[in-house]
Design a protein around this motif. Structure first.
Motif, PDB file in Angstrom:
ATOM      1  N   ARG A  26       0.828  -1.210   0.000  1.00 55.09           N
ATOM      2  CA  ARG A  26       0.000   0.000   0.000  1.00 55.09           C
ATOM      3  C   ARG A  26       0.865   1.263   0.000  1.00 55.09           C
ATOM      4  NH1 ARG A  26      -2.980   0.257   5.048  1.00 55.09           N
ATOM      5  NH2 ARG A  26      -1.043  -0.571   5.883  1.00 55.09           N
ATOM      6  N   PRO A  27       0.341   2.366  -0.532  1.00 53.06           N
ATOM      7  CA  PRO A  27       1.076   3.632  -0.445  1.00 53.06           C
ATOM      8  C   PRO A  27       1.291   4.038   1.019  1.00 53.06           C
ATOM      9  CG  PRO A  27      -0.685   3.799  -2.058  1.00 53.06           C
ATOM     10  CD  PRO A  27      -0.881   2.501  -1.325  1.00 53.06           C
ATOM     11  N   ILE A  28       2.233   4.920   1.235  1.00 47.97           N
ATOM     12  CA  ILE A  28       2.552   5.393   2.587  1.00 47.97           C
ATOM     13  C   ILE A  28       1.366   6.143   3.190  1.00 47.97           C
ATOM     14  CG2 ILE A  28       3.999   7.021   3.879  1.00 47.97           C
ATOM     15  CD1 ILE A  28       5.404   4.496   3.170  1.00 47.97           C
ATOM     16  N   GLN A  29       0.783   7.049   2.432  1.00 45.05           N
ATOM     17  CA  GLN A  29      -0.284   7.895   2.957  1.00 45.05           C
ATOM     18  C   GLN A  29      -1.644   7.493   2.414  1.00 45.05           C
ATOM     19  OE1 GLN A  29       1.224  11.774   1.889  1.00 45.05           O
ATOM     20  NE2 GLN A  29       2.421  11.894   3.776  1.00 45.05           N
ATOM     21  N   ASP A  30      -2.689   7.888   3.141  1.00 47.54           N
ATOM     22  CA  ASP A  30      -4.062   7.633   2.723  1.00 47.54           C
ATOM     23  C   ASP A  30      -4.345   8.355   1.402  1.00 47.54           C
ATOM     24  OD1 ASP A  30      -4.115   6.590   5.272  1.00 47.54           O
ATOM     25  OD2 ASP A  30      -5.477   8.087   6.078  1.00 47.54           O
ATOM     26  N   PHE A  31      -5.307   7.827   0.669  1.00 49.49           N
ATOM     27  CA  PHE A  31      -5.751   8.531  -0.532  1.00 49.49           C
ATOM     28  C   PHE A  31      -7.207   8.214  -0.813  1.00 49.49           C
ATOM     29  CE2 PHE A  31      -4.517   4.494  -2.326  1.00 49.49           C
ATOM     30  CZ  PHE A  31      -5.380   4.301  -3.383  1.00 49.49           C
ATOM     31  N   ILE A  38     -12.843   3.905  -7.844  1.00 49.68           N
ATOM     32  CA  ILE A  38     -12.618   2.516  -7.436  1.00 49.68           C
ATOM     33  C   ILE A  38     -13.559   2.136  -6.296  1.00 49.68           C
ATOM     34  CG2 ILE A  38     -10.201   2.495  -8.163  1.00 49.68           C
ATOM     35  CD1 ILE A  38      -9.396   2.960  -5.245  1.00 49.68           C
ATOM     36  N   PRO A  39     -13.841   0.835  -6.143  1.00 47.56           N
ATOM     37  CA  PRO A  39     -14.617   0.391  -4.988  1.00 47.56           C
ATOM     38  C   PRO A  39     -13.847   0.743  -3.704  1.00 47.56           C
ATOM     39  CG  PRO A  39     -14.379  -1.377  -6.590  1.00 47.56           C
ATOM     40  CD  PRO A  39     -13.478  -0.256  -7.028  1.00 47.56           C
ATOM     41  N   HIS A  40     -14.530   1.009  -2.655  1.00 52.18           N
ATOM     42  CA  HIS A  40     -13.898   1.430  -1.403  1.00 52.18           C
ATOM     43  C   HIS A  40     -12.925   2.577  -1.704  1.00 52.18           C
ATOM     44  CE1 HIS A  40     -15.544  -2.206   0.339  1.00 52.18           C
ATOM     45  NE2 HIS A  40     -14.942  -2.906  -0.604  1.00 52.18           N
ATOM     46  N   PRO A  41     -13.444   3.740  -2.095  1.00 51.35           N
ATOM     47  CA  PRO A  41     -12.587   4.816  -2.602  1.00 51.35           C
ATOM     48  C   PRO A  41     -11.600   5.397  -1.588  1.00 51.35           C
ATOM     49  CG  PRO A  41     -14.829   5.578  -2.357  1.00 51.35           C
ATOM     50  CD  PRO A  41     -14.849   4.097  -2.127  1.00 51.35           C
ATOM     51  N   TYR A  42     -11.883   5.285  -0.289  1.00 48.32           N
ATOM     52  CA  TYR A  42     -10.937   5.772   0.710  1.00 48.32           C
ATOM     53  C   TYR A  42     -10.010   4.630   1.094  1.00 48.32           C
ATOM     54  CZ  TYR A  42      -8.891   7.597   4.946  1.00 48.32           C
ATOM     55  OH  TYR A  42      -7.997   8.005   5.906  1.00 48.32           O
ATOM     56  N   ARG A  43      -8.721   4.806   0.894  1.00 49.94           N
ATOM     57  CA  ARG A  43      -7.745   3.752   1.170  1.00 49.94           C
ATOM     58  C   ARG A  43      -6.726   4.261   2.189  1.00 49.94           C
ATOM     59  NH1 ARG A  43      -8.092  -0.678  -2.731  1.00 49.94           N
ATOM     60  NH2 ARG A  43     -10.158  -0.353  -3.564  1.00 49.94           N
ATOM     61  N   GLU A  44      -6.594   3.525   3.283  1.00 44.50           N
ATOM     62  CA  GLU A  44      -5.626   3.886   4.299  1.00 44.50           C
ATOM     63  C   GLU A  44      -4.236   3.450   3.862  1.00 44.50           C
ATOM     64  OE1 GLU A  44      -8.147   1.745   4.778  1.00 44.50           O
ATOM     65  OE2 GLU A  44      -9.430   2.458   6.385  1.00 44.50           O
ATOM     66  N   GLY A  45      -3.258   4.285   4.158  1.00 42.40           N
ATOM     67  CA  GLY A  45      -1.880   3.969   3.832  1.00 42.40           C
ATOM     68  C   GLY A  45      -1.137   3.363   5.013  1.00 42.40           C
ATOM     69  N   TRP A  46       0.117   3.000   4.795  1.00 33.60           N
ATOM     70  CA  TRP A  46       0.967   2.357   5.791  1.00 33.60           C
ATOM     71  C   TRP A  46       1.081   3.196   7.057  1.00 33.60           C
ATOM     72  CZ3 TRP A  46       5.586   3.505   8.223  1.00 33.60           C
ATOM     73  CH2 TRP A  46       6.276   2.429   8.802  1.00 33.60           C
ATOM     74  N   GLU A  47       1.184   4.520   6.916  1.00 37.47           N
ATOM     75  CA  GLU A  47       1.343   5.368   8.095  1.00 37.47           C
ATOM     76  C   GLU A  47       0.109   5.341   9.000  1.00 37.47           C
ATOM     77  OE1 GLU A  47       4.647   8.686   6.900  1.00 37.47           O
ATOM     78  OE2 GLU A  47       2.568   9.223   6.515  1.00 37.47           O
ATOM     79  N   THR A  48      -1.065   5.142   8.444  1.00 37.80           N
ATOM     80  CA  THR A  48      -2.294   5.115   9.244  1.00 37.80           C
ATOM     81  C   THR A  48      -2.336   3.874  10.119  1.00 37.80           C
ATOM     82  OG1 THR A  48      -3.494   6.422   7.632  1.00 37.80           O
ATOM     83  CG2 THR A  48      -4.819   5.116   9.160  1.00 37.80           C
ATOM     84  N   SER A  86       5.257   0.028  -1.276  1.00 35.84           N
ATOM     85  CA  SER A  86       4.428   0.944  -2.057  1.00 35.84           C
ATOM     86  C   SER A  86       4.524   0.727  -3.562  1.00 35.84           C
ATOM     87  CB  SER A  86       4.784   2.397  -1.709  1.00 35.84           C
ATOM     88  OG  SER A  86       3.842   3.271  -2.268  1.00 35.84           O
ATOM     89  N   ILE A  87       4.094  -0.445  -3.989  1.00 31.55           N
ATOM     90  CA  ILE A  87       3.996  -0.699  -5.430  1.00 31.55           C
ATOM     91  C   ILE A  87       2.536  -0.450  -5.800  1.00 31.55           C
ATOM     92  CG2 ILE A  87       4.238  -2.360  -7.286  1.00 31.55           C
ATOM     93  CD1 ILE A  87       6.317  -3.810  -5.576  1.00 31.55           C
ATOM     94  N   PHE A  88       2.289   0.703  -6.399  1.00 31.05           N
ATOM     95  CA  PHE A  88       0.932   1.101  -6.705  1.00 31.05           C
ATOM     96  C   PHE A  88       0.947   1.965  -7.943  1.00 31.05           C
ATOM     97  CE2 PHE A  88      -2.990   3.495  -6.145  1.00 31.05           C
ATOM     98  CZ  PHE A  88      -3.856   2.461  -5.883  1.00 31.05           C
ATOM     99  N   PRO A  89       0.092   1.719  -8.895  1.00 33.77           N
ATOM    100  CA  PRO A  89      -0.949   0.702  -8.900  1.00 33.77           C
ATOM    101  C   PRO A  89      -0.363  -0.698  -9.090  1.00 33.77           C
ATOM    102  CG  PRO A  89      -0.915   1.801 -11.019  1.00 33.77           C
ATOM    103  CD  PRO A  89       0.102   2.513 -10.142  1.00 33.77           C
TER     104      PRO A  89
END
Length: 153
Positions: free
Chosen positions: A21-26, A31-41, A51-54
């Motif tokens: 997952r990315p470091i920070q939320d986005f 996309i389904p479930h549009p709010y995605r928590e990042g590693w820092e959360t 952080s291999i995204f997409p």
């Protein structure tokens, strides 16, 4: 299953836990479930954010935050790989194999085996962390071991 991986993790079977997952939320409304928590959360204790995204990133374009691909020792380590729900991790597992990784363990079936399931099951997590690549805790031993091996020859 997620529970089986939890048991292996608790018993120290895995050398490393990699979080794609990315470091920070986005937020992405497309996309389904549009709010995605990042590693820092929140993240699994001791996990490394790569952080291999997409997930569709071609192997030759992968740039890891913590560069496990720089070391053959890392590539041969027992790695537990996860994302949010299992979808992206399945794709990234194949990418890592193409990059030379030999012992990838994915969290499980798509849609039922990611960090959200880990959290919902009440398994241990670290909350509100900060990523700083220069911190010793975010420098895996396998990279240092590979460098020591290289320079000792």
């Amino acid at each position: 299953s997620g529970y089986h991986l939890l048991q292996q993790w608790q018993q120290g079977y895995f050398d490393y836990v990699l979080d794609i997952r990315p470091i920070q939320d986005f937020y992405d409304a497309t996309i389904p479930h549009p709010y995605r928590e990042g590693w820092e959360t929140f993240h699994i204790p001791g996990s490394y954010p790569i952080s291999i995204f997409p997930a569709s990133t071609p192997p030759e374009q992968v740039e890891m935050l913590v560069n496990f691909a720089a070391s053959n020792i890392c590539k041969d380590a027992r790695i537990f790989l996860h994302c949010w729900s299992g979808h992206a991790a399945n794709t990234i597992a194949a990418t890592l194999v193409q990059l030379g990784f030999t012992n990838i363990h994915n969290a499980g079936p798509q849609g039922s085996a990611g960090i959200w399931d880990w959290k919902d099951a009440g398994y241990e997590l670290v909350y509100d962390d900060t990523f700083d690549a220069s911190e010793k805790r975010l420098q895996p031993d396998c990279i240092e071991a590979c460098a020591e091996h290289y320079y000792s020859d």
